[in-house]
Design a protein around this motif. Structure first.
Motif, short mmCIF file in Angstrom:
data_model
loop_
_atom_site.label_atom_id
_atom_site.label_comp_id
_atom_site.label_asym_id
_atom_site.label_seq_id
_atom_site.Cartn_x
_atom_site.Cartn_y
_atom_site.Cartn_z
N SER A 127 0.72 4.79 0.97
CA SER A 127 -0.08 3.27 1.98
C SER A 127 -0.60 2.85 0.39
O SER A 127 -1.56 3.61 0.06
N MET A 128 -0.64 1.41 0.90
CA MET A 128 -1.38 0.51 -0.53
C MET A 128 -2.08 -0.44 0.01
O MET A 128 -1.78 -1.26 1.22
N HIS A 129 -3.44 -1.03 0.05
CA HIS A 129 -4.29 -1.80 -0.18
C HIS A 129 -3.22 -3.02 0.84
O HIS A 129 -2.65 -3.50 -0.45
N GLY A 130 -3.42 -3.79 1.56
CA GLY A 130 -3.29 -4.51 1.20
C GLY A 130 -4.33 -6.14 2.14
O GLY A 130 -4.55 -7.41 0.97
N SER A 131 -5.82 -6.06 2.63
CA SER A 131 -6.23 -6.35 3.25
C SER A 131 -7.59 -5.31 4.18
O SER A 131 -6.87 -4.73 4.87
N ALA A 132 -8.58 -5.69 4.81
CA ALA A 132 -9.16 -5.11 5.71
C ALA A 132 -8.32 -4.73 6.44
O ALA A 132 -9.09 -3.88 7.29
N PHE A 133 -7.53 -5.28 7.25
CA PHE A 133 -6.59 -5.17 8.66
C PHE A 133 -5.64 -4.86 8.47
O PHE A 133 -4.57 -4.40 9.53
N GLU A 134 -5.24 -4.80 7.21
CA GLU A 134 -3.29 -4.30 6.34
C GLU A 134 -3.36 -3.12 5.87
O GLU A 134 -3.69 -3.63 4.57
N SER A 135 -1.41 -2.57 6.12
CA SER A 135 -1.46 -1.74 4.44
C SER A 135 -0.27 -1.98 4.54
O SER A 135 0.35 -1.63 5.93
N SER A 136 0.57 -1.96 3.65
CA SER A 136 1.81 -1.40 3.61
C SER A 136 1.89 -0.40 3.26
O SER A 136 1.63 0.78 2.45
N VAL A 137 3.29 0.69 4.17
CA VAL A 137 3.17 2.00 4.07
C VAL A 137 4.74 2.53 3.61
O VAL A 137 6.05 1.16 4.24
N SER A 138 4.54 3.24 3.35
CA SER A 138 6.40 3.87 2.54
C SER A 138 6.45 5.27 3.19
O SER A 138 5.47 5.90 3.28
N TYR A 139 7.56 5.60 3.58
CA TYR A 139 7.86 6.68 3.50
C TYR A 139 8.93 7.74 3.33
O TYR A 139 9.69 7.43 2.98
N TRP A 140 8.55 8.35 2.30
CA TRP A 140 9.57 9.50 2.17
C TRP A 140 9.63 10.79 2.07
O TRP A 140 9.22 11.47 2.38
N ARG A 141 11.28 11.42 1.87
CA ARG A 141 11.48 12.80 1.96
C ARG A 141 12.17 12.60 0.81
O ARG A 141 12.55 12.11 0.11
N ARG A 149 12.23 7.24 -0.94
CA ARG A 149 11.82 6.21 0.08
C ARG A 149 12.68 5.87 1.09
O ARG A 149 14.38 4.99 1.41
N VAL A 150 12.49 5.79 2.53
CA VAL A 150 13.56 6.20 3.19
C VAL A 150 13.27 5.19 4.58
O VAL A 150 14.13 4.42 4.98
N ALA A 151 11.94 4.84 4.16
CA ALA A 151 10.93 3.67 5.42
C ALA A 151 10.11 3.24 5.23
O ALA A 151 9.06 3.69 4.46
N CYS A 152 9.72 1.61 5.24
CA CYS A 152 8.45 0.90 5.11
C CYS A 152 8.53 0.11 5.87
O CYS A 152 8.57 -0.20 7.37
N ALA A 153 6.14 -0.17 6.45
CA ALA A 153 6.16 -1.04 7.38
C ALA A 153 4.76 -1.20 6.81
O ALA A 153 4.02 -1.13 5.80
N ASP A 154 4.40 -2.24 7.13
CA ASP A 154 2.87 -2.73 7.71
C ASP A 154 2.33 -1.78 8.96
O ASP A 154 3.28 -1.94 9.66
N ALA A 155 1.13 -1.69 8.58
CA ALA A 155 -0.08 -0.85 9.45
C ALA A 155 -0.97 -2.02 9.72
O ALA A 155 -1.48 -1.73 8.47
N VAL A 156 -0.75 -2.55 10.18
CA VAL A 156 -1.55 -3.08 11.35
C VAL A 156 -2.86 -2.24 12.38
O VAL A 156 -2.38 -1.84 12.87
N TYR A 157 -4.29 -3.12 11.65
CA TYR A 157 -5.27 -1.85 12.55
C TYR A 157 -6.62 -3.17 13.02
O TYR A 157 -7.61 -2.79 13.10
#
Length: 179
Positions: A127-141, A149-157
């Motif tokens: 997970s990379m820091h984006g803001s107080a309410f969001e981060s960029s996440v990557s899924y690794w296998r 890296r097989v998938a990427c998303a933003d995690a919005v809190y």
């Protein structure tokens, strides 16, 4: 092969790869609760491991934190940078095997080993820091020699009104876009 056939393959192949990536990303259980940091000083490891990690990464020991994780496929070292090898909130992060071979190298803020495994070592979310309410996440296998890296998303809190979500919203996106 006719030129028309070749053109069709050239057009269809990227579409198939994109579609396969979306299917993989949608089938992933994005377990990002309790993401963690490496908190142990590198010097807490045995001297041989300290030397092997420092030699492989070419970093000063005081710039590294490390921990050992025992998995069904063997021992892994999770190493995270501190100090001058970090940005504002994201730092270098490495996963090494017991021979100190680098299996994953990524700038990240936090990570989590997943319960799923593919080809040996556990899957990993970074997970990379984006803001107080969001981060960029990557899924690794793990794919034989390295993590891929097989998938990427933003995690919005939370939302713009300051409402915090009970569970982060996962918004899938192309891995080429960021993160």
């Amino acid at each position: 092969m006719t030129p028309t056939f070749v053109k069709r393959i050239v057009f269809i192949a990227p579409l198939w790869v994109f579609t396969a990536g979306v299917v993989i990303a949608q089938s992933i259980d994005w377990d990002i609760k309790d993401l963690q940091y490496v908190e142990s000083d590198l010097r807490s490891l045995p001297a041989q491991d300290q030397q092997g990690i420092v030699h492989r990464l070419g970093e000063k020991p005081e710039n590294l934190r490390a921990m050992t994780v025992k998995t069904a496929s063997g021992r892994l070292f999770l190493v995270q940078g501190v100090g001058n090898i970090c940005g504002a909130s994201d730092c270098e992060f490495w996963v090494l095997n017991s021979d100190y071979r680098i299996l994953l190298e990524k700038v990240t803020q936090s990570f989590k080993l997943q319960s799923g495994t593919h080809n040996g070592p556990p899957d990993i979310v970074t997970s990379m820091h984006g803001s107080a309410f969001e981060s960029s996440v990557s899924y690794w296998r793990f794919q034989g020699k390295r993590y891929v890296r097989v998938a990427c998303a933003d995690a919005v809190y939370g939302d713009a009104d300051g409402n915090i979500f009970k569970k982060p919203h996962i918004l899938l996106h192309s891995c080429g876009r960021r993160g």
